[in-house]
Design a protein around this motif. Structure first.
Motif, short mmCIF file in Angstrom:
data_model
loop_
_atom_site.label_atom_id
_atom_site.label_comp_id
_atom_site.label_asym_id
_atom_site.label_seq_id
_atom_site.Cartn_x
_atom_site.Cartn_y
_atom_site.Cartn_z
N SER A 197 6.14 52.48 7.27
CA SER A 197 5.45 53.43 8.14
C SER A 197 5.28 54.80 7.49
CB SER A 197 6.22 53.60 9.46
OG SER A 197 7.57 53.98 9.21
N ALA A 198 6.02 55.06 6.40
CA ALA A 198 5.90 56.34 5.71
C ALA A 198 6.46 56.23 4.30
CB ALA A 198 6.64 57.45 6.47
N VAL A 199 5.85 56.96 3.38
CA VAL A 199 6.34 57.08 2.00
C VAL A 199 6.23 58.54 1.60
CG1 VAL A 199 6.12 56.38 -0.40
CG2 VAL A 199 5.57 54.74 1.43
N LEU A 200 7.33 59.15 1.19
CA LEU A 200 7.33 60.54 0.76
C LEU A 200 7.74 60.61 -0.71
CD1 LEU A 200 7.90 60.69 3.97
CD2 LEU A 200 8.67 63.01 3.46
N ARG A 201 6.94 61.22 -1.52
CA ARG A 201 7.25 61.34 -2.94
C ARG A 201 7.88 62.70 -3.23
NH1 ARG A 201 6.47 59.28 -7.95
NH2 ARG A 201 6.12 60.77 -9.66
N ARG A 226 16.14 61.74 -18.89
CA ARG A 226 16.36 61.20 -17.53
C ARG A 226 15.71 62.02 -16.43
NH1 ARG A 226 20.97 58.21 -16.82
NH2 ARG A 226 20.01 57.76 -14.80
N GLN A 227 15.20 63.23 -16.76
CA GLN A 227 14.73 64.11 -15.69
C GLN A 227 13.30 64.62 -15.93
OE1 GLN A 227 18.07 67.00 -15.65
NE2 GLN A 227 18.62 66.13 -13.65
N LEU A 228 12.47 63.75 -16.46
CA LEU A 228 11.08 64.13 -16.65
C LEU A 228 10.30 64.13 -15.33
CD1 LEU A 228 10.22 62.21 -19.94
CD2 LEU A 228 10.71 64.65 -19.65
N GLY A 229 10.87 63.53 -14.31
CA GLY A 229 10.25 63.49 -12.99
C GLY A 229 11.30 63.15 -11.96
N PRO A 230 10.92 63.04 -10.69
CA PRO A 230 11.88 62.73 -9.64
C PRO A 230 12.42 61.31 -9.74
CG PRO A 230 9.65 62.71 -8.76
CD PRO A 230 9.55 63.21 -10.17
N HIS A 231 13.68 61.14 -9.37
CA HIS A 231 14.31 59.82 -9.34
C HIS A 231 15.24 59.76 -8.12
CE1 HIS A 231 12.69 58.46 -13.12
NE2 HIS A 231 13.17 59.52 -13.75
N ALA A 232 14.69 59.39 -6.98
CA ALA A 232 15.51 59.26 -5.77
C ALA A 232 16.53 58.14 -5.98
CB ALA A 232 14.63 58.96 -4.57
N HIS A 233 17.81 58.45 -5.77
CA HIS A 233 18.84 57.45 -6.06
C HIS A 233 19.59 56.98 -4.81
CE1 HIS A 233 21.53 55.10 -8.47
NE2 HIS A 233 21.06 55.59 -9.59
N LEU A 246 9.17 60.62 8.28
CA LEU A 246 10.13 61.63 7.86
C LEU A 246 9.42 62.96 7.63
CD1 LEU A 246 12.31 59.73 5.20
CD2 LEU A 246 13.05 60.47 7.46
N THR A 247 10.10 64.04 7.99
CA THR A 247 9.61 65.38 7.71
C THR A 247 10.65 66.11 6.88
OG1 THR A 247 8.35 65.48 9.79
CG2 THR A 247 8.87 67.58 8.70
N LEU A 248 10.22 66.63 5.74
CA LEU A 248 11.15 67.36 4.88
C LEU A 248 11.62 68.62 5.60
CD1 LEU A 248 12.54 67.75 2.13
CD2 LEU A 248 10.48 68.94 1.37
N THR A 279 14.59 53.62 2.21
CA THR A 279 14.94 53.26 0.84
C THR A 279 14.74 54.44 -0.11
OG1 THR A 279 12.75 52.48 0.13
CG2 THR A 279 14.17 50.90 1.29
N ALA A 280 15.56 54.49 -1.15
CA ALA A 280 15.40 55.45 -2.25
C ALA A 280 14.81 54.70 -3.42
CB ALA A 280 16.74 56.06 -2.63
N ASN A 281 13.62 55.10 -3.84
CA ASN A 281 12.89 54.40 -4.90
C ASN A 281 13.03 55.18 -6.20
OD1 ASN A 281 11.98 52.70 -2.75
ND2 ASN A 281 10.39 54.21 -2.32
N TYR A 282 13.94 54.72 -7.05
CA TYR A 282 14.30 55.47 -8.24
C TYR A 282 13.14 55.63 -9.22
CZ TYR A 282 16.78 56.81 -12.50
OH TYR A 282 17.19 57.48 -13.63
N GLY A 283 12.42 54.55 -9.46
CA GLY A 283 11.41 54.57 -10.51
C GLY A 283 10.33 55.61 -10.31
N CYS A 284 9.87 55.76 -9.07
CA CYS A 284 8.77 56.69 -8.80
C CYS A 284 9.22 57.93 -8.04
CB CYS A 284 7.65 55.99 -8.02
SG CYS A 284 8.20 55.23 -6.49
N GLY A 285 10.51 57.99 -7.67
CA GLY A 285 11.02 59.18 -7.02
C GLY A 285 10.50 59.38 -5.62
N SER A 286 10.51 58.33 -4.81
CA SER A 286 10.03 58.44 -3.44
C SER A 286 11.03 57.87 -2.44
CB SER A 286 8.68 57.73 -3.27
OG SER A 286 8.82 56.32 -3.47
#
Length: 349
Positions: free
Chosen positions: A130-134, A144-151, A184-186, A107-114
């Motif tokens: 099993s994993a959360v990557l911010r 709109r870009q004060l922080g990450p927003h995964a969409h 996941l590994t970046l 999932t792409a979590n827009y609010g927290c950018g993870s």
């Protein structure tokens, strides 16, 4: 109507804006017409959907775009979606998108950018994350870009990589997925032009090119995709704004034709669908036309399995409109619509 002439479509909607959750429909494949068969409001704001087939039958997955953030599974063998188990937390805020790859939901979590990974059991039920990557970073837009927003998240055509599109950091990240551990590994971060606010990405069917859609600036960035190295390389931009039209445009979704000859983009604000011609290799794109979306604020586009019709979820006018696609020009021609309050996405199976 024979069974072969009937398909199915599922429409996600904003329950917080009067939507009825997940709306199930039958699709007349001869005309494209949608007929509602049932609904489920078991989760709040099920704004994006994916489906798969399990040994027990077809299963639909929905994100709950809420502050708590969750994924829910539904049995869709019957006329209305039926919840399977209870929603599972994504450990992130306001998930806007999900993908299914190698037995895992991402999932792409827009609010927290993870980005969150959730294993899926053989029977289709969703297991705990099993994993959360911010993501980290900012962009030049102070609102709109004060922080990450995964969409958006999606696997590449080879299935070797997972890509995450982040509006807040003007970047597309590629990840490798350890299917045994669900981690996941970046792998690489590809920068888009600052301030464009990348929202979604779509691949050319040949696999060697991808198109990144900006939301904060109406532009498509054409990229080369190297599936061996997992490298996304921007090549050039195509502006998306109808000549002579005033006011802002906020692109929401893009889809590529099955034959790779055309690209369609939904534009909120102008309430249009941009039609682009693609070069045979997919390396170049050119705007051909803009056509009305059939309603107001088109949030999503989807193409039917046969590749001959396009569906637009018009969020603020409360309808899903379908279009017949001219096979030569790629121009969509309006063919009908179904009233659906606050639709957010359309999934045809």
């Amino acid at each position: 109507m024979s069974d072969r002439s009937v398909g199915r479509a599922f429409i996600g909607s904003f329950t917080s804006a009067g939507g009825r959750g997940i709306v199930a429909t039958a699709v007349d494949v001869r005309t494209g017409a949608l007929t509602e068969t049932g609904t489920s409001d078991a989760v709040a704001d099920p704004t994006y959907l994916v489906a798969t087939h399990t040994a027990g039958g077809p299963v639909l997955y929905a994100v709950s775009e809420s502050a708590e953030g969750a994924v829910a599974a539904f049995d869709i063998a019957g006329p209305a979606p039926r919840p399977i188990g209870t929603p599972v937390a994504v450990c992130g805020d306001a998930p806007t998108h999900l993908a299914l790859t190698h037995g895992h939901l991402v999932t792409a979590n827009y609010g927290c950018g993870s980005i969150t990974v959730l294993p899926v059991a053989d029977d289709g039920t969703v297991l705990p994350a099993s994993a959360v990557l911010r993501h980290e970073g900012t962009g030049p837009d102070g609102d709109r870009q004060l922080g990450p927003h995964a969409h958006q998240v999606l696997p590449d055509p080879s299935g070797r990589w997972v890509l995450g599109v982040d509006l807040g950091t003007d970047a597309v990240r590629s990840y490798s997925l350890d299917t045994a551990k669900g981690e996941l590994t970046l792998h690489r971060v590809t920068a888009m032009r600052p301030g464009t606010g990348p929202r979604h990405l779509a691949f050319h069917p040949a696999g060697g090119h991808a198109y990144v859609l900006g939301e904060l600036e109406p532009v498509v960035t054409v990229c080369r995709w190297d599936e061996t190295g997992g490298v996304l390389e921007p090549l050039g931009e195509v502006p998306l704004f109808p000549e002579g039209v005033s006011g802002p445009a906020y692109p929401s979704e893009l889809v590529v034709s099955r034959d790779g000859r055309h690209l369609w983009v939904a534009l909120r604000g102008t309430d249009t669908i941009a039609v682009l011609a693609l070069e045979e290799t997919g390396e170049k794109a050119e705007v051909l036309a803009f056509v009305p979306c059939g309603g107001h604020w088109p949030r999503d586009l989807a193409i039917d399995p046969a590749g001959i019709r396009l569906y637009a979820a018009n969020e603020r006018s409360g309808d899903v409109t379908w279009f017949d696609i001219d096979p030569r020009t790629g121009i969509p021609q309006r063919a009908g619509s179904l009233r659906v309050p606050a639709p957010s996405c359309v999934l045809l199976i």
